[in-house]
Design an enzyme around this catalytic site. Structure first.
Site, PDB file in Angstrom:
ATOM      1  N   ASP A  68       0.856  -1.173   0.000  1.00 27.15           N
ATOM      2  CA  ASP A  68       0.000   0.000   0.000  1.00 27.15           C
ATOM      3  C   ASP A  68       0.898   1.231   0.000  1.00 27.15           C
ATOM      4  O   ASP A  68       2.112   1.119   0.119  1.00 27.15           O
ATOM      5  CB  ASP A  68      -0.975  -0.006   1.184  1.00 27.15           C
ATOM      6  CG  ASP A  68      -0.277  -0.037   2.537  1.00 27.15           C
ATOM      7  OD1 ASP A  68       0.964  -0.054   2.596  1.00 27.15           O
ATOM      8  OD2 ASP A  68      -0.980  -0.030   3.543  1.00 27.15           O
ATOM      9  N   ASP A  70       1.849   4.300   2.041  1.00 27.95           N
ATOM     10  CA  ASP A  70       1.781   4.906   3.365  1.00 27.95           C
ATOM     11  C   ASP A  70       2.192   6.366   3.242  1.00 27.95           C
ATOM     12  O   ASP A  70       3.225   6.677   2.643  1.00 27.95           O
ATOM     13  CB  ASP A  70       2.707   4.184   4.344  1.00 27.95           C
ATOM     14  CG  ASP A  70       2.297   2.736   4.563  1.00 27.95           C
ATOM     15  OD1 ASP A  70       1.130   2.520   4.926  1.00 27.95           O
ATOM     16  OD2 ASP A  70       3.129   1.838   4.362  1.00 27.95           O
TER      17      ASP A  70
END
Length: 139
Positions: A68, A70
């Site tokens: 993902d 961040d």
């Protein structure tokens, strides 16, 4: 004042990575390219963290196809910036990778996803540990 351990060569802030570029074709890195103008438009300090931030800071490929994105956003006046942050959250949800964003305040850090919904209690991450705070107490 922070004391840097002997085995740390350089400290890199998330904000210093906002203009860093990676040409790797990974969804989280592509999402960062798309997120830059959205984040810059807020006028708030921000930067990538996690595997993408580490990759940009070191040049070592650490982001994977499942990574993902961040992010860290620094907010000085959360009460006034909340509408802007809520709008940003909705825009970030449309990116090609999941975005996990922390909003850092003087009191600690909060998840942007929690700020953007209507929860009455929020998890505040502080140097002393996590604690629940009432939304009404946020400043």
């Amino acid at each position: 004042m922070y004391s840097q351990p002997d085995d740390v060569h350089t400290l890199v802030t998330p904000e210093s990575l906002t203009c860093s570029i990676s040409t790797r074709s990974v969804a989280a890195i592509h999402a960062l390219r798309l997120a830059r103008p959205l984040l810059d438009a807020t006028g708030l300090g921000w930067g990538p963290t996690g595997s993408v931030g580490f990759e940009l800071a070191t040049g070592k490929p650490t982001a994977t196809p499942d990574s993902d994105l961040d992010l860290l956003i620094r907010a000085d006046d959360l009460r006034n910036e909340l509408p802007l942050l809520t709008s940003l959250h909705h825009q970030l949800r449309a990116l090609p990778a999941r975005v996990d964003c922390l909003v850092e305040t003087a009191s600690g850090a909060l998840a942007l996803a929690e700020l953007a919904d209507s929860r009455t209690d929020l998890l505040l991450r502080t140097p002393g540990g996590p604690c629940l705070v009432a939304r009404s107490r946020l400043s």
